[in-house]
Design a protein around this motif. Structure first.
Motif, PDB file in Angstrom:
ATOM      1  N   LYS A   1      25.563 -22.712  47.135  1.00 46.51           N
ATOM      2  CA  LYS A   1      26.119 -24.069  47.014  1.00 46.51           C
ATOM      3  C   LYS A   1      27.636 -24.052  46.902  1.00 46.51           C
ATOM      4  CE  LYS A   1      22.207 -26.692  45.665  1.00 46.51           C
ATOM      5  NZ  LYS A   1      21.750 -27.874  44.997  1.00 46.51           N
TER       6      LYS A   1
ATOM      7  N   HIS B   1      20.388 -24.194  18.962  1.00 46.80           N
ATOM      8  CA  HIS B   1      19.249 -24.768  19.692  1.00 46.80           C
ATOM      9  C   HIS B   1      19.688 -25.221  21.087  1.00 46.80           C
ATOM     10  CE1 HIS B   1      16.004 -28.147  19.781  1.00 46.80           C
ATOM     11  NE2 HIS B   1      15.620 -27.098  20.459  1.00 46.80           N
TER      12      HIS B   1
ATOM     13  N   LEU C   1      19.026 -17.933  40.382  1.00 44.48           N
ATOM     14  CA  LEU C   1      19.957 -19.002  40.003  1.00 44.48           C
ATOM     15  C   LEU C   1      21.387 -18.662  40.435  1.00 44.48           C
ATOM     16  CD1 LEU C   1      18.513 -19.892  36.483  1.00 44.48           C
ATOM     17  CD2 LEU C   1      18.316 -21.245  38.576  1.00 44.48           C
TER      18      LEU C   1
ATOM     19  N   ILE D   1       8.159 -28.880  28.821  1.00 44.93           N
ATOM     20  CA  ILE D   1       8.464 -28.135  27.582  1.00 44.93           C
ATOM     21  C   ILE D   1       7.350 -27.127  27.306  1.00 44.93           C
ATOM     22  CG2 ILE D   1       8.657 -28.380  25.052  1.00 44.93           C
ATOM     23  CD1 ILE D   1       9.888 -31.178  25.583  1.00 44.93           C
TER      24      ILE D   1
ATOM     25  N   LYS E   1      21.638 -19.207  44.158  1.00 42.04           N
ATOM     26  CA  LYS E   1      21.713 -20.639  44.471  1.00 42.04           C
ATOM     27  C   LYS E   1      23.143 -21.155  44.275  1.00 42.04           C
ATOM     28  CE  LYS E   1      21.065 -23.635  41.531  1.00 42.04           C
ATOM     29  NZ  LYS E   1      20.625 -24.379  40.384  1.00 42.04           N
TER      30      LYS E   1
ATOM     31  N   LEU F   1       7.621 -34.527  30.841  1.00 42.32           N
ATOM     32  CA  LEU F   1       8.511 -33.745  29.976  1.00 42.32           C
ATOM     33  C   LEU F   1       7.693 -32.838  29.045  1.00 42.32           C
ATOM     34  CD1 LEU F   1      11.358 -33.071  29.027  1.00 42.32           C
ATOM     35  CD2 LEU F   1      11.285 -35.069  27.527  1.00 42.32           C
TER      36      LEU F   1
ATOM     37  N   MET G   1      12.793 -37.654  33.492  1.00 45.07           N
ATOM     38  CA  MET G   1      11.346 -37.372  33.599  1.00 45.07           C
ATOM     39  C   MET G   1      10.632 -38.328  32.659  1.00 45.07           C
ATOM     40  SD  MET G   1      11.064 -33.325  32.975  1.00 45.07           S
ATOM     41  CE  MET G   1      11.157 -32.163  34.313  1.00 45.07           C
TER      42      MET G   1
ATOM     43  N   SER H   1      13.005 -24.409  17.796  1.00 41.88           N
ATOM     44  CA  SER H   1      13.014 -25.848  18.105  1.00 41.88           C
ATOM     45  C   SER H   1      12.796 -26.695  16.870  1.00 41.88           C
ATOM     46  CB  SER H   1      11.869 -26.199  19.046  1.00 41.88           C
ATOM     47  OG  SER H   1      11.782 -25.317  20.094  1.00 41.88           O
TER      48      SER H   1
ATOM     49  N   ASN I   1      14.344 -32.844  18.049  1.00 41.39           N
ATOM     50  CA  ASN I   1      12.884 -32.914  18.152  1.00 41.39           C
ATOM     51  C   ASN I   1      12.247 -33.871  17.159  1.00 41.39           C
ATOM     52  OD1 ASN I   1      12.208 -31.400  20.429  1.00 41.39           O
ATOM     53  ND2 ASN I   1      12.752 -29.519  19.349  1.00 41.39           N
TER      54      ASN I   1
ATOM     55  N   PHE J   1      18.673 -26.206  25.176  1.00 42.84           N
ATOM     56  CA  PHE J   1      17.676 -27.099  25.785  1.00 42.84           C
ATOM     57  C   PHE J   1      17.309 -26.589  27.167  1.00 42.84           C
ATOM     58  CE2 PHE J   1      19.551 -29.152  22.314  1.00 42.84           C
ATOM     59  CZ  PHE J   1      18.548 -29.927  21.767  1.00 42.84           C
ATOM     60  N   ASN J   2      16.123 -26.897  27.570  1.00 41.39           N
ATOM     61  CA  ASN J   2      15.529 -26.366  28.793  1.00 41.39           C
ATOM     62  C   ASN J   2      15.686 -27.353  29.963  1.00 41.39           C
ATOM     63  OD1 ASN J   2      13.921 -24.796  30.456  1.00 41.39           O
ATOM     64  ND2 ASN J   2      11.999 -25.473  29.574  1.00 41.39           N
ATOM     65  N   PRO J   3      16.164 -26.968  31.122  1.00 42.07           N
ATOM     66  CA  PRO J   3      16.642 -25.646  31.513  1.00 42.07           C
ATOM     67  C   PRO J   3      18.065 -25.378  31.001  1.00 42.07           C
ATOM     68  CG  PRO J   3      16.458 -27.127  33.443  1.00 42.07           C
ATOM     69  CD  PRO J   3      16.143 -27.933  32.260  1.00 42.07           C
TER      70      PRO J   3
ATOM     71  N   ARG K   1      29.424 -22.890  44.507  1.00 39.86           N
ATOM     72  CA  ARG K   1      29.952 -23.073  43.145  1.00 39.86           C
ATOM     73  C   ARG K   1      30.444 -21.767  42.539  1.00 39.86           C
ATOM     74  NH1 ARG K   1      25.483 -27.401  41.718  1.00 39.86           N
ATOM     75  NH2 ARG K   1      24.202 -25.568  41.833  1.00 39.86           N
TER      76      ARG K   1
ATOM     77  N   VAL L   1      21.295 -25.972  32.947  1.00 39.34           N
ATOM     78  CA  VAL L   1      21.566 -27.350  33.373  1.00 39.34           C
ATOM     79  C   VAL L   1      21.915 -28.257  32.197  1.00 39.34           C
ATOM     80  CG1 VAL L   1      20.550 -29.367  34.537  1.00 39.34           C
ATOM     81  CG2 VAL L   1      19.903 -27.052  35.279  1.00 39.34           C
ATOM     82  N   MET L   2      21.214 -28.090  31.080  1.00 35.01           N
ATOM     83  CA  MET L   2      21.366 -29.040  29.982  1.00 35.01           C
ATOM     84  C   MET L   2      22.686 -28.787  29.254  1.00 35.01           C
ATOM     85  SD  MET L   2      18.652 -30.665  30.584  1.00 35.01           S
ATOM     86  CE  MET L   2      18.417 -31.815  29.259  1.00 35.01           C
TER      87      MET L   2
HETATM   88  N1  3HC Z   1      16.178 -23.348  35.436  1.00 38.12           N
HETATM   89  C1  3HC Z   1      17.428 -23.499  35.922  1.00 38.12           C
HETATM   90  N2  3HC Z   1      17.808 -24.543  36.689  1.00 38.12           N
HETATM   91  C2  3HC Z   1      16.881 -25.457  36.987  1.00 38.12           C
HETATM   92  C3  3HC Z   1      15.555 -25.386  36.532  1.00 38.12           C
HETATM   93  C4  3HC Z   1      15.215 -24.274  35.719  1.00 38.12           C
HETATM   94  N3  3HC Z   1      14.001 -24.130  35.200  1.00 38.12           N
HETATM   95  N4  3HC Z   1      14.867 -26.459  36.978  1.00 38.12           N
HETATM   96  C5  3HC Z   1      15.740 -27.191  37.716  1.00 38.12           C
HETATM   97  N5  3HC Z   1      16.946 -26.588  37.713  1.00 38.12           N
HETATM   98  C6  3HC Z   1      18.151 -27.015  38.378  1.00 38.12           C
HETATM   99  C7  3HC Z   1      17.931 -27.037  39.868  1.00 38.12           C
HETATM  100  O1  3HC Z   1      18.114 -25.748  40.415  1.00 38.12           O
HETATM  101  C8  3HC Z   1      18.979 -28.022  40.311  1.00 38.12           C
HETATM  102  O2  3HC Z   1      20.244 -27.373  40.306  1.00 38.12           O
HETATM  103  P1  3HC Z   1      21.358 -27.757  41.394  1.00 38.12           P
HETATM  104  O3  3HC Z   1      21.866 -29.105  41.032  1.00 38.12           O
HETATM  105  O4  3HC Z   1      22.345 -26.675  41.187  1.00 38.12           O
HETATM  106  O5  3HC Z   1      20.673 -27.711  42.708  1.00 38.12           O
HETATM  107  C9  3HC Z   1      19.028 -29.028  39.168  1.00 38.12           C
HETATM  108  O6  3HC Z   1      18.418 -28.393  38.044  1.00 38.12           O
HETATM  109  C10 3HC Z   1      18.252 -30.265  39.501  1.00 38.12           C
HETATM  110  O7  3HC Z   1      16.944 -29.854  39.860  1.00 38.12           O
HETATM  111  P2  3HC Z   1      16.055 -30.569  40.946  1.00 38.12           P
HETATM  112  O8  3HC Z   1      16.933 -31.238  41.961  1.00 38.12           O
HETATM  113  O9  3HC Z   1      15.035 -29.612  41.430  1.00 38.12           O
HETATM  114  O10 3HC Z   1      15.213 -31.624  40.131  1.00 38.12           O
HETATM  115  P3  3HC Z   1      15.666 -32.841  39.237  1.00 38.12           P
HETATM  116  O11 3HC Z   1      16.864 -33.538  39.755  1.00 38.12           O
HETATM  117  O12 3HC Z   1      14.421 -33.565  39.034  1.00 38.12           O
HETATM  118  O13 3HC Z   1      16.111 -32.168  37.846  1.00 38.12           O
HETATM  119  C11 3HC Z   1      15.649 -31.412  35.684  1.00 38.12           C
HETATM  120  C12 3HC Z   1      15.290 -31.304  37.147  1.00 38.12           C
HETATM  121  C13 3HC Z   1      17.091 -30.945  35.467  1.00 38.12           C
HETATM  122  C14 3HC Z   1      14.700 -30.526  34.921  1.00 38.12           C
HETATM  123  C15 3HC Z   1      15.555 -32.924  35.263  1.00 38.12           C
HETATM  124  O14 3HC Z   1      14.285 -33.432  35.627  1.00 38.12           O
HETATM  125  C16 3HC Z   1      15.743 -33.141  33.793  1.00 38.12           C
HETATM  126  O15 3HC Z   1      16.856 -33.219  33.294  1.00 38.12           O
HETATM  127  N6  3HC Z   1      14.625 -33.310  33.046  1.00 38.12           N
HETATM  128  C17 3HC Z   1      14.650 -33.470  31.613  1.00 38.12           C
HETATM  129  C18 3HC Z   1      14.842 -32.145  30.953  1.00 38.12           C
HETATM  130  C19 3HC Z   1      14.901 -32.239  29.472  1.00 38.12           C
HETATM  131  O16 3HC Z   1      14.798 -33.288  28.858  1.00 38.12           O
HETATM  132  N7  3HC Z   1      15.047 -31.086  28.824  1.00 38.12           N
HETATM  133  C20 3HC Z   1      15.041 -30.980  27.406  1.00 38.12           C
HETATM  134  C21 3HC Z   1      13.655 -30.664  26.949  1.00 38.12           C
HETATM  135  S1  3HC Z   1      13.535 -30.621  25.190  1.00 38.12           S
HETATM  136  C22 3HC Z   1      14.061 -29.071  24.796  1.00 38.12           C
HETATM  137  O17 3HC Z   1      14.357 -28.227  25.607  1.00 38.12           O
HETATM  138  C23 3HC Z   1      14.136 -28.797  23.341  1.00 38.12           C
HETATM  139  C24 3HC Z   1      13.057 -27.889  22.894  1.00 38.12           C
HETATM  140  O18 3HC Z   1      13.283 -27.610  21.537  1.00 38.12           O
HETATM  141  C25 3HC Z   1      11.664 -28.454  23.068  1.00 38.12           C
END
Ligand code: 3HC
Length: 306
Positions: A61, A161, A54, A256, A57, A252, A247, A127, A211, A163-165, A63, A168-169
């Motif tokens: 980019k 708490h 990460l 998760i 990356k 999703l 998603m 969670s 949740n 959020f995944n990833p 950043r 990003v979140m």
């Molecule tokens: N770890 C770190 N970064 C990640 C990653 C991971 N596992 N998966 C994707 N990313 C990054 C990518 O590297 C990319 O970064 P960049 O902009 O710097 O290039 C960015 O996220 C976007 O990824 P992609 O272009 O590959 O793919 P998407 O545009 O489809 O985005 C996503 C992927 C960010 C996962 C997006 O689909 C998303 O927001 N999905 C919903 C996620 C969500 O709702 N999460 C919360 C889940 S609930 C939770 O966590 C609570 C728990 O209690 C259950």
């Protein structure tokens, strides 16, 4: 005036997806030295490989500069099984991010209360499990939870708490246990902000805000699939394109982890005794089959290369 979090060194317990992400944003954004602990050397190696990927990356980019990435990486240190929790004894705060199991978490918090300084914050990334139940365990052996010493020890437990990833979140949901002090809450909030996150707060109810709202939505989508109302693709596409979700709900759930979704739904159902939270039979069967989603290659979809 903003409140100082006062965290000079952070401990993170668990080098899975969440723990690794928390360690990374803490080292990179909050710029604090982080001790990442896991009993499994393989998990630590995997976690550090993800951090390297990460950071690389972000450098590619534009950043981050190479130097910024190196500084963040240098702030991350690992603590293995041999040292155990003793290796975290001098941290100012620990964030626990192990699997969703109350007995496991209670054991960990009992040991943290014994090993760490009495003013160290003990945060859990659970969670859905009651922070109050976890805090009740964070009392040294032989001390009553209702005594002044017991109440003080439990007052430093808080839900943090992520959020995944995590990198990003943008959100961290903060949950106060019945025992959590105002000071703990404020310092936890300041730390989450230093990690670059927006903060919301929730009372300690099953599933908190996030949740308690997300899981019935995911479960309803699974029941639609179970009843044959639509295909997995049509359910996900409807929500993705019709409601602008990043998603669909089945994607999703796979993301998760189906085992995690089931564990959260069981906590919600048992904690509220409300039938609206009853997990779908299909979800239970998929977890029985050990189809956990993206993490092991098979969920509602297949992930052959992951
Ligand atoms: N770890 C770190 N970064 C990640 C990653 C991971 N596992 N998966 C994707 N990313 C990054 C990518 O590297 C990319 O970064 P960049 O902009 O710097 O290039 C960015 O996220 C976007 O990824 P992609 O272009 O590959 O793919 P998407 O545009 O489809 O985005 C996503 C992927 C960010 C996962 C997006 O689909 C998303 O927001 N999905 C919903 C996620 C969500 O709702 N999460 C919360 C889940 S609930 C939770 O966590 C609570 C728990 O209690 C259950």
């Amino acid at each position: 005036m903003s409140i100082a979090h006062g965290i000079r060194t952070l401990g993170v317990l668990g080098a899975g997806q969440m723990g690794t992400g928390i360690a990374l944003v803490s080292a990179l954004r909050a710029k604090v030295p982080v001790l990442l602990h896991d009993r499994s050397p393989e998990q630590l190696t995997k976690g550090l490989a993800l951090v390297d990927k990460l950071l690389a990356k972000d450098v590619n980019k534009g950043r981050l500069t190479n130097e910024q990435a190196k500084e963040a990486r240098d702030r991350l240190m690992i603590v293995g099984k041999e040292e155990g929790l003793k290796g975290l004894r001098d941290v100012d705060m620990v964030v626990e991010a192990v699997s969703e199991n109350l007995t496991l978490k209670r054991n960990i918090f009992k040991n943290l209360a014994a090993e760490l300084r009495p003013d160290a914050i003990l945060a859990t990334n659970t969670s859905s499990i009651s922070i109050t139940k976890i805090a009740a365990a964070a009392v040294p052996d032989g001390v009553s939870a209702a005594s002044e010493e017991g109440k003080k020890s439990a007052s430093r437990v808080v839900g943090l708490h992520f959020f995944n990833p995590v990198p990003v979140m943008k959100l961290v949901e903060i949950i106060s246990a019945l025992q959590t002090s105002e000071e703990t809450l404020n310092r936890a909030r300041a730390f989450a902000s230093a990690c670059g996150k927006e903060v919301t707060t929730s009372k300690d109810v099953p599933g908190f805000v996030s949740n308690a709202l997300l899981m019935p939505f995911i479960n309803e989508a699974i029941m639609h699939l179970e009843k044959g109302i639509a295909t997995r693709e049509d359910i996900d596409t409807t929500l993705k394109l019709g409601m602008n979700h990043p998603m669909g709900p089945l994607q999703l759930a796979d993301f998760i982890g189906l085992d995690t979704c089931l564990a959260i739904q069981q906590t919600l159902y048992e904690g509220t005794r409300d039938s609206k939270y009853r997990p779908s039979v299909l979800l239970e069967r998929m977890v029985d089959a050990q189809w956990y989603g993206r993490k092991n290659g098979k969920g509602f979809y297949e992930y052959p290369s992951e």
